[in-house]
Enzyme design. Structure first.
Site, short mmCIF file in Angstrom:
data_model
loop_
_atom_site.label_atom_id
_atom_site.label_comp_id
_atom_site.label_asym_id
_atom_site.label_seq_id
_atom_site.Cartn_x
_atom_site.Cartn_y
_atom_site.Cartn_z
N LYS A 281 0.78 -1.14 -0.05
CA LYS A 281 0.02 -0.04 0.09
C LYS A 281 0.94 1.15 0.16
O LYS A 281 1.88 1.35 0.76
CB LYS A 281 -0.79 -0.03 1.22
CG LYS A 281 -1.94 0.71 1.23
CD LYS A 281 -3.10 0.25 2.21
CE LYS A 281 -4.38 0.79 1.97
NZ LYS A 281 -5.61 0.32 2.87
N GLU A 366 -19.26 -5.28 10.42
CA GLU A 366 -20.10 -4.43 11.46
C GLU A 366 -21.33 -5.46 11.95
O GLU A 366 -21.75 -5.02 13.13
CB GLU A 366 -20.81 -3.33 10.24
CG GLU A 366 -20.05 -2.34 10.40
CD GLU A 366 -19.02 -2.57 9.23
OE1 GLU A 366 -19.07 -3.46 8.43
OE2 GLU A 366 -18.28 -1.64 8.60
N ARG A 394 -25.82 -1.90 7.21
CA ARG A 394 -25.84 -3.39 6.99
C ARG A 394 -26.03 -4.23 8.37
O ARG A 394 -26.27 -5.38 8.34
CB ARG A 394 -24.73 -3.87 6.12
CG ARG A 394 -23.28 -3.54 6.88
CD ARG A 394 -22.11 -4.31 6.25
NE ARG A 394 -22.18 -4.04 4.73
CZ ARG A 394 -20.98 -4.27 4.00
NH1 ARG A 394 -20.20 -5.25 4.42
NH2 ARG A 394 -21.24 -4.10 2.69
C1 LIG Z 1 -18.75 -2.24 5.34
C2 LIG Z 1 -17.73 -1.34 5.39
N1 LIG Z 1 -17.14 -0.95 6.37
C3 LIG Z 1 -16.03 -0.08 6.39
C4 LIG Z 1 -15.48 0.54 5.46
C5 LIG Z 1 -14.27 1.44 5.40
N2 LIG Z 1 -13.09 0.84 4.62
C6 LIG Z 1 -12.98 1.36 3.30
S1 LIG Z 1 -11.72 0.52 2.72
C7 LIG Z 1 -11.34 -0.33 4.04
C8 LIG Z 1 -10.19 -1.08 4.13
C9 LIG Z 1 -10.13 -2.11 3.03
O1 LIG Z 1 -9.06 -2.74 2.94
P1 LIG Z 1 -8.74 -3.80 2.26
O2 LIG Z 1 -10.04 -4.48 1.54
O3 LIG Z 1 -7.48 -4.66 2.12
O4 LIG Z 1 -8.31 -2.67 0.68
P2 LIG Z 1 -6.81 -2.05 0.64
O5 LIG Z 1 -7.40 -0.51 1.04
O6 LIG Z 1 -5.93 -2.34 1.77
O7 LIG Z 1 -6.55 -1.98 -0.97
C10 LIG Z 1 -12.28 0.12 4.99
C11 LIG Z 1 -12.23 -0.34 6.52
C12 LIG Z 1 -16.35 -0.14 4.15
N3 LIG Z 1 -15.95 0.75 2.97
N4 LIG Z 1 -17.28 -0.65 4.07
#
Ligand SMILES: Cc1ncc(C[n+]2csc(CCOP(=O)(O)OP(=O)(O)O)c2C)c(N)n1
Length: 609
Positions: A281, A366, A394
């Site tokens: 990242k 969640e 959700r």
């Molecule tokens: C249901 C939900 N909860 C929280 C989030 C906030 N959120 C956005 S991206 C993320 C992390 C995603 O991590 P990953 O899938 O590993 O993707 P990366 O950004 O590391 O590429 C979170 C917690 C979300 N988008 N959806």
């Protein structure tokens, strides 16, 4: 190079050197553009090579490329002819920060909520199969963070059941959600990461054994039969393969040739395959790599050289909450804080630093957070779940039945409530009051300023026989909107000279008071909006006209709850529609939620008195 790419087809002509050059240019481009507009810089810097390889191997849009959550689709947008539009990323009328069907036939899911992509892939691939659309592969790019969400596993369970399904699942494993991904799954992925070379070992074995006359082939088959055994020896929990999914990896997610090779094999495999890519990242951008907390997951406008914010904001609602929770935590050892993979963004980092043993990150889960909190409450703790308003949607069933029906002493703290702005339709926190409004036993408060946020949070955690919910918006907190007096639990913010009462919900107070001064109306902040305070009903019924101002959807919102209690009120709120990305002030203006329009509405009401 970037200007030469108007569609993914233009990638075919590039040799490996040119591809490297393109990747470097895309990184520079992302840093230059996103530092001006804000956005998901870190995640996109991590998927540059992956996005290039995907678009070289698959033929989008015939093959369908899906991105879980969608925040890492900027490179995909660049490769599908949208580089020219990045100056208006996330701005009114400009590019969305997520995939958007309106923008391109290469975009399929209008997402932003995590862990849905594999279910989409399951449905689309099933649909292709049923409708005879052969030769259409569905590719789902899913992060290790998104894999912590339950829906991902529900989908994998279904995808794995059909051995012929043309689904390629690319696990984009950077070991982080915002911060490092937690839990057993993260541990499993890290075990798999250590098995690098395992597939190569098998390929090497295959070449050598197959070249050995007579015994070679049977021996290869025997070794291949042992494959799982070997793998289990090296990586004791071959979870994906145990599910029945072909696993390939781990591979270097920044090596285009290696990626293409893996993706081509996956494409030709003829059944569901998992490609496990290791990415970094924030790759290539020093300020992001040095941000240990979040790797520039999401940034505002920053100086591209230093990565530092251009504008220093004041104290946010999030910080007011986070600081106060630490104080409450010192006094009350039963307080336990929960986050769904958003420790920093929901203001819990300080609580975590002070009380690590009483801080729980459940992953992007969640629904699980709510039910687990009900369990914590049963066991004698008082959980405080800090979550963005939009992500509570959700977990409605868990809120309704596991938490509320069990009268669990759980406090929900909803950040980013109301209109949020640049993240678009799926990020607005406008459904919370309407959803919460139909949950028996749930008590809801909407603080109007920093002071009432602290006060109402303290009141909320004292309730042990019912769930409580506190909601506040994004951004800088309003320090103080003072009350003239408190009366039966209601705060009178302005005493008016006529027969118009404004019921102001939460952070709408400042706007309401400013407008009411112009027409001489009375303004009341009910503080706790549910259950409806009988004193509010009595007060409202002593006025000739009542106007409710709220920043949630009108349909089912506070005005309609009050109507159930016999209060006839006009209302200003959010219409029942999906509101496009734009900044908050622009959206409020469009919706007529600003001082002038509210004052005009009040004047109209006053004339009718
Ligand atoms: C249901 C939900 N909860 C929280 C989030 C906030 N959120 C956005 S991206 C993320 C992390 C995603 O991590 P990953 O899938 O590993 O993707 P990366 O950004 O590391 O590429 C979170 C917690 C979300 N988008 N959806």
């Amino acid at each position: 190079m970037i200007e030469r790419i108007n569609s993914p087809r233009d990638l075919a002509a590039l040799n490996s050197e040119q591809l490297e050059q393109l990747a470097a240019e895309i990184r520079e481009f992302l840093i230059e553009k996103v530092s001006k507009t804000g956005g998901h810089l870190g995640p996109n810097l991590g998927v540059v090579e992956l996005s290039i390889a995907l678009h070289r191997v698959f033929e989008s849009p015939n093959d369908v490329i899906l991105f879980d959550t969608g925040h890492q689709s900027y490179v995909h947008k660049i490769l599908t002819g949208r580089a020219k539009d990045f100056d208006k990323l996330r701005q009114r009328g400009g590019l969305s920060g997520y995939p958007s069907r309106k923008e391109s036939s290469h975009d399929v899911i209008e997402n932003s909520h995590a862990s849905t992509c594999l279910s989409w892939a399951d449905g689309i691939s099933k649909g292709f199969e049923l409708s005879g659309q052969k030769n259409r592969t569905v590719v789902a790019v899913v992060g290790d963070g998104a894999l912590t969400g339950g829906m991902s596993w529900e989908a994998l369970n279904n995808i794995a059941a059909d051995k012929d399904r043309q689904v390629v699942i690319v696990v984009n494993d950077n070991a982080r959600s915002y911060s490092p991904t937690i839990g057993g799954l993260a541990a499993h992925l890290s075990t798999l990461r250590l098995t690098k070379g395992y597939e190569k070992f098998l390929d090497f074995g295959k070449a050598v054994l197959k070249a050995t006359p007579v015994v070679g082939d049977p021996l290869y088959s025997a070794v291949h039969g042992m494959k799982k055994g070997i793998k289990d020896f090296i990586a004791p929990q071959g979870m994906f393969e145990d599910l029945g999914l072909k696993y390939y990896g781990p591979i270097d997610g920044h090596n285009i040739a290696e990626l293409e090779d893996a993706l081509k094999r996956a494409k030709g495999f003829g059944g569901p395959v998992i490609i496990h890519c290791i990415t970094e990242k924030g790759r290539g951008y020093q300020p992001a790599l040095e941000d240990e907390a979040e790797r520039f997951h999401a940034v505002g406008v920053v100086n591209p050289e230093t990565g530092l914010p251009v504008k220093k904001g004041g104290t946010s609602w999030t910080k007011v909450f986070g600081d106060e929770l630490v104080e409450i935590g010192k006094e009350n050892p039963k307080i336990v804080a929960l986050t769904a993979a958003m420790m920093g963004p929901t203001g819990l980092s300080k609580f975590q630093a002070n009380f690590p043993e009483r801080t729980i990150d459940v992953g992007i889960a969640e629904q699980h957070a709510l039910t687990s909190a009900a369990g914590l409450a049963f066991a004698g703790m008082h959980p405080v779940i800090a979550v963005y308003s939009t992500f509570l949607n959700r977990a409605f069933d868990q809120l309704l039945l596991d938490v509320a029906m069990h009268k669990a002493g759980v406090t929900l703290v909803l950040d980013r409530a109301g209109v949020t702005g640049d993240d678009g339709p799926s990020h607005h926190g406008i459904w919370d009051l309407a959803l919460g409004g139909i949950v028996p036993t749930l008590q809801m408060a909407a603080p109007r300023d920093s002071h009432t946020l602290r006060e109402e949070l303290r009141e909320a955690v004292k309730v042990s026989d019912a769930p409580t919910l506190i909601r506040f918006p994004k951004g800088e907190a309003i320090e103080s909107v003072p009350a003239v007096r408190r009366q039966d639990g209601l705060d009178i913010l302005l005493e008016g000279s006529n027969d118009l009462l404004i019921i102001s919900i939460g952070a709408m107070a400042k706007l309401a008071v400013d407008a009411a001064k112009l027409v001489g109306a009375t303004v009341v902040d009910p503080r706790w909006v549910k259950p409806v305070n009988p004193a509010l009903v009595e007060l409202a019924n002593s006025y000739k006209k009542v106007l409710v101002i709220e920043d949630g959807i009108k349909h089912g919102g506070i005005a309609s709850t009050l109507a159930e209690h016999g209060v006839v009120a006009e209302s200003i709120g959010i219409p029942l529609e999906f509101i496009e990305h734009s900044n908050r002030d622009e959206i409020f203006n469009d919706l007529g939620i600003n001082a002038q329009t509210i004052a005009a509405r009040m004047q109209h009401l006053v004339r009718g008195i």
